[in-house]
Scaffold this motif. Structure first.
Motif, PDB file in Angstrom:
ATOM      1  N   LYS A 137       0.819  -1.218   0.000  1.00 53.37           N
ATOM      2  CA  LYS A 137       0.000   0.000   0.000  1.00 53.37           C
ATOM      3  C   LYS A 137       0.850   1.264   0.000  1.00 53.37           C
ATOM      4  O   LYS A 137       0.386   2.334  -0.396  1.00 53.37           O
ATOM      5  CB  LYS A 137      -0.928   0.010   1.223  1.00 53.37           C
ATOM      6  CG  LYS A 137      -2.053  -1.025   1.158  1.00 53.37           C
ATOM      7  CD  LYS A 137      -2.984  -0.872   2.349  1.00 53.37           C
ATOM      8  CE  LYS A 137      -4.128  -1.876   2.242  1.00 53.37           C
ATOM      9  NZ  LYS A 137      -5.072  -1.748   3.391  1.00 53.37           N
ATOM     10  N   SER A 138       2.093   1.146   0.438  1.00 56.19           N
ATOM     11  CA  SER A 138       2.959   2.333   0.498  1.00 56.19           C
ATOM     12  C   SER A 138       4.403   1.892   0.642  1.00 56.19           C
ATOM     13  O   SER A 138       4.688   0.725   0.936  1.00 56.19           O
ATOM     14  CB  SER A 138       2.570   3.214   1.689  1.00 56.19           C
ATOM     15  OG  SER A 138       2.785   2.536   2.912  1.00 56.19           O
TER      16      SER A 138
ATOM     17  N   ALA B 211      -2.565  11.525  -3.755  1.00 58.51           N
ATOM     18  CA  ALA B 211      -1.310  11.623  -3.004  1.00 58.51           C
ATOM     19  C   ALA B 211      -0.647  12.981  -3.150  1.00 58.51           C
ATOM     20  O   ALA B 211       0.254  13.315  -2.388  1.00 58.51           O
ATOM     21  CB  ALA B 211      -0.349  10.528  -3.455  1.00 58.51           C
TER      22      ALA B 211
ATOM     23  N   GLU C  44      -0.911   0.181  -5.611  1.00 61.05           N
ATOM     24  CA  GLU C  44      -0.864  -1.279  -5.473  1.00 61.05           C
ATOM     25  C   GLU C  44      -0.892  -1.991  -6.832  1.00 61.05           C
ATOM     26  O   GLU C  44      -1.525  -3.032  -7.012  1.00 61.05           O
ATOM     27  CB  GLU C  44      -1.993  -1.788  -4.576  1.00 61.05           C
ATOM     28  CG  GLU C  44      -1.888  -1.282  -3.142  1.00 61.05           C
ATOM     29  CD  GLU C  44      -2.906  -1.919  -2.223  1.00 61.05           C
ATOM     30  OE1 GLU C  44      -2.738  -3.111  -1.876  1.00 61.05           O
ATOM     31  OE2 GLU C  44      -3.882  -1.233  -1.868  1.00 61.05           O
TER      32      GLU C  44
ATOM     33  N   ALA D  84       5.172   7.722   4.854  1.00 54.95           N
ATOM     34  CA  ALA D  84       4.761   6.653   3.943  1.00 54.95           C
ATOM     35  C   ALA D  84       4.157   7.267   2.688  1.00 54.95           C
ATOM     36  O   ALA D  84       3.234   8.076   2.758  1.00 54.95           O
ATOM     37  CB  ALA D  84       3.759   5.740   4.625  1.00 54.95           C
ATOM     38  N   VAL D  85       4.671   6.881   1.537  1.00 51.81           N
ATOM     39  CA  VAL D  85       4.156   7.355   0.252  1.00 51.81           C
ATOM     40  C   VAL D  85       3.123   6.353  -0.249  1.00 51.81           C
ATOM     41  O   VAL D  85       3.449   5.184  -0.495  1.00 51.81           O
ATOM     42  CB  VAL D  85       5.295   7.504  -0.775  1.00 51.81           C
ATOM     43  CG1 VAL D  85       4.736   7.929  -2.128  1.00 51.81           C
ATOM     44  CG2 VAL D  85       6.331   8.513  -0.290  1.00 51.81           C
ATOM     45  N   PRO D  86       1.859   6.759  -0.392  1.00 47.92           N
ATOM     46  CA  PRO D  86       0.807   5.805  -0.789  1.00 47.92           C
ATOM     47  C   PRO D  86       0.937   5.375  -2.250  1.00 47.92           C
ATOM     48  O   PRO D  86       1.207   6.179  -3.135  1.00 47.92           O
ATOM     49  CB  PRO D  86      -0.485   6.597  -0.556  1.00 47.92           C
ATOM     50  CG  PRO D  86      -0.083   8.026  -0.630  1.00 47.92           C
ATOM     51  CD  PRO D  86       1.327   8.109  -0.142  1.00 47.92           C
ATOM     52  N   LEU D  87       0.724   4.101  -2.470  1.00 49.82           N
ATOM     53  CA  LEU D  87       0.840   3.523  -3.811  1.00 49.82           C
ATOM     54  C   LEU D  87      -0.515   3.012  -4.295  1.00 49.82           C
ATOM     55  O   LEU D  87      -1.429   2.750  -3.501  1.00 49.82           O
ATOM     56  CB  LEU D  87       1.843   2.373  -3.802  1.00 49.82           C
ATOM     57  CG  LEU D  87       3.302   2.751  -3.520  1.00 49.82           C
ATOM     58  CD1 LEU D  87       4.142   1.493  -3.330  1.00 49.82           C
ATOM     59  CD2 LEU D  87       3.866   3.627  -4.635  1.00 49.82           C
TER      60      LEU D  87
ATOM     61  N   THR E 183       8.102   3.480   2.516  1.00 49.64           N
ATOM     62  CA  THR E 183       8.535   4.448   3.528  1.00 49.64           C
ATOM     63  C   THR E 183       9.789   5.177   3.075  1.00 49.64           C
ATOM     64  O   THR E 183      10.723   4.560   2.547  1.00 49.64           O
ATOM     65  CB  THR E 183       8.812   3.736   4.866  1.00 49.64           C
ATOM     66  OG1 THR E 183       7.614   3.080   5.291  1.00 49.64           O
ATOM     67  CG2 THR E 183       9.234   4.739   5.931  1.00 49.64           C
TER      68      THR E 183
END
Length: 702
Positions: A582-583, A621, A643, A638-641, A585
């Motif tokens: 999900k992210s 984001a 997925e 945390a950088v959100p991805l 770091t």
């Protein structure tokens, strides 16, 4: 330097014109340089000549000159000018009631944005009215005017006197070596200060005495919570249509409810601007007064210096008058869209004539609806409280209008003169003062204020902003006394009708906080309780007081965040491979200079942008800066991805503030930008990206 000599030098500067100020600085340097010396200093043809000091005779500012302030706002600690060595410092001597001071704020904002790393503005609030001496009221003014620089509460005018200041507003300039360069009173001096600041920057950058590390302050905006209304200025309660129109001034919109607070619609996007269009697309800039004529709502779009027309049937907004540029004409009779306006503040409608309280030039203007003309109705443009013919009368920042029953007169809240005026429609009639002082020796009426219930001329108000006629009385929003007052037109008696005289938000007893707008519908008086961000209602017979709730009303949504920054000076790091989660770091080693500490109040913030490649960054984001977690000299986030596997080019920014440990020191901003290619792979073992912050004295990518 001897304080007496220092003050004398300031007074001598005030005696010169602004044009002479710049010319003297440049010509003085040339006069002391002989032709031979100039010839000997000629640079080679391919080199730029060394810039000259624009103020070679500048005097050193004495230590402690900023001492004496009661409290500092928009900053966590008091500021010592010594801590700002290397910066151009601009002191703004102001008081928040003053329309001329309000007009200077856009100029300061322009200069702050043009010279973000070289210039520091400090507001020196030296109060005129007693109510303006209180720090909480200044704090509200800072938030209402959206000021983003430090302000010191100079309630005893100690700093004012040290600088020899004589008028609101006055701007004083200090060069990067802590020397006084000059000062100028009045408004309309943006070009002058832009020119001088640019010359100072050019010279001190060449000399090596310019510090271009950004500074950061702990703003009052970081301490507030969103509210449904934000500093509502004026209201119209219309019994016929069962509608309440609210100028939600700091949300840059008009809110429409029924008389009980049921939300009907909002007019305007909520973003400051001047665009015409549909209700959702149109823009205002801190609107104030309104007038309802049939299906058209006229709006005084104050900080746009425009009049707007809202078609309630077609749900559209158009510009009625003004060019969008602040004008300074005195004798006006021109075309609607070719005539420059100056802070229109309040409107009223009588017999197809729209009357405008033009606060900037201290006049009342008029527009015959359906024509293409706008003109001065009353006021000589002299700031004073003078009765007599329309052309010879004088007003002092008129801010509220209300017609009487038969439309022969209208009443004016003359705010800076703390007086209630009566103005005839008949152009041969006379302006009179029904309560408060007038006809005092030049300028003295501007300082004749207080809180006294008495007969007409013996009564005292403190900066009233609103009026409403009803049943042979005039109700007054006595703003700085936090009261509603009543003027009996038959007897001239002025009494307190509502409010305790102390700022507050209690319902029982009824308390107000700088109320600014009044309107009457049926048996109720509606009140824009400005600093409490609410609309109140009081029964005209029983004085029963309540707050009108507006279910469903939300603050306007902010525009999406800015686009990705320039990456010319970004730090290029090696390609990164992260696990499909999900992210991922990011951990950054901070670099805080010796003798400094991390600002514990200002958060460490980060931003991330994806420039190209597969859509691996999560939607949303990049909607704004987010807070990082700080521990043991490291920041992590945390950088959100999204997925999904793939790769793309990323830009990461980090910002933090560090402060000197000495008293009076300022906090400086450190920021860095990194650029890298990120690959998201389900088989990757790595989930962290480790970064090292460069020298905190440097910035990049801003």
């Amino acid at each position: 330097m001897n304080r007496r000599v220092f003050i004398l030098s300031l007074l001598l500067f005030f005696a010169s014109t602004k044009a002479q100020s710049i010319a003297t600085a440049d010509e003085g340097t040339a006069a002391r340089t002989s032709p031979a010396a100039v010839a000997n200093q000629q640079p080679p043809p391919d080199e730029k000549p060394a810039p000259q000091n624009p103020f070679p005779d500048a005097v050193v500012v004495p230590p402690g000159i900023m001492d004496g302030g009661v409290e500092w706002l928009n900053t966590s600690t008091p500021i010592d000018l010594k801590a700002l060595r290397g910066k151009v410092v601009l002191l703004d001597f102001w008081t928040y009631c003053c329309i001329n001071c309000m007009h200077v704020l856009p100029d300061l904002k322009y200069l702050e944005e043009k010279y973000p790393n070289e210039l520091v503005v400090i507001g020196v609030h030296s109060a005129k009215f007693d109510n303006e001496k209180l720090s909480q009221n200044i704090r509200d003014a800072i938030l209402r005017y959206e000021i983003k620089h430090p302000v010191v509460n100079d309630s005893e005018m100690l700093i004012w006197r040290k600088f020899g200041t004589r008028a609101w507003p006055t701007l004083a300039l200090i060069d990067p070596e802590g020397k006084f360069a000059g000062a100028q009173g009045g408004e309309g001096n943006r070009e002058l200060f832009d020119t001088v600041i640019n010359k100072l920057i050019e010279y001190h950058r060449w000399k090596g005495t310019l510090d271009e590390t950004p500074v950061v302050f702990d703003l009052e905006t970081s301490k507030i919570k969103p509210t449904a209304l934000r500093y509502p200025g004026k209201i119209i309660a219309d019994a016929l249509s069962n509608q309440l129109f609210i100028s939600d001034s700091n949300h840059n919109r008009i809110v429409v409810t029924d008389l009980d607070g049921k939300l009907l619609q909002t007019i305007g996007s909520g973003q400051p601007g001047h665009s015409d269009g549909s209700f959702s697309a149109a823009e205002f800039d801190h609107p104030q007064g309104m007038a309802l004529v049939g299906n058209t709502l006229y709006v005084a779009d104050t900080e746009n210096h425009l009049l707007r027309a809202v078609d309630l049937q077609d749900k559209s907004v158009t510009t009625l008058a003004g060019t969008g540029v602040q004008g300074r004409p005195r004798n006006v009779h021109g075309e609607l869209l070719k005539t420059e306006l100056n802070s229109p503040w309040s409107l009223c409608h009588i017999n197809d004539i729209l009357y405008i309280a033009m606060a900037g030039p201290h006049q009342i203007w008029s527009h015959a609806i359906g024509t293409n003309e706008i003109k001065v109705h009353a006021g000589s443009a002299r700031e004073d409280v003078i009765n007599g013919s329309l052309v010879d009368s004088a007003f002092a920042q008129p801010s509220g209008l209300s017609p009487n029953a038969d439309g022969t007169f209208f009443y004016v809240a003359d705010s800076e003169g703390s007086a209630i005026r009566q103005v005839p429609i008949d152009e041969t009639g006379k302006v009179t003062t029904i309560a408060g002082t007038s006809e005092l020796p030049r300028g003295q009426s501007l300082f004749a204020f207080g809180d006294i219930d008495a007969q007409s001329a013996d009564a005292r108000f403190q900066h009233p902003l609103g009026v409403a006629w009803h049943d042979n009385s005039v109700f007054v929003a006595d703003s700085y006394n936090h009261k509603i007052r009543q003027v009996d037109l038959a007897s001239g008696e002025v009494t307190t009708w509502l409010g305790t005289g102390t700022a507050g938000a209690s319902v029982s007893p009824a308390e107000l906080n700088e109320p600014a707008g009044l309107s009457i519908a049926g048996d109720h008086l509606y009140i824009a309780d400005t600093n409490n961000h609410r609309i109140c209602r009081a029964d005209l017979t029983t004085n029963a007081f309540s707050v009108i709730e507006i279910p469903g009303l939300e603050p306007p949504r902010q525009k999406p965040r800015r686009s990705a920054p320039k990456t010319d000076s970004a730090i290029q790091i090696s390609d990164q491979i992260v696990n499909l989660k999900k992210s991922f770091t990011v951990v950054v080693d901070l670099n805080i200079p010796e003798g400094s500490k991390l600002n514990s109040i200002a958060p460490v913030t980060w931003e991330v942008f994806q420039l190209d490649g597969d859509p691996i960054l999560a939607p949303g984001a990049t909607e704004g800066r987010s807070k990082a977690v700080v521990k043991a000299g490291q920041a992590s986030f945390a950088v959100p991805l999204a997925e999904t596997a793939g790769s793309g080019e990323f830009v990461i920014q980090l910002h933090y503030a560090y402060c000197g440990s000495e008293k009076g020191s300022v906090c400086r901003l450190a920021s860095a930008t990194w650029k890298t290619n990120v690959t998201v792979d389900a088989d990757a073992a790595v989930s962290d990206v480790n970064l090292a912050f460069p020298d905190a004295a440097k910035t990049s990518g801003n």
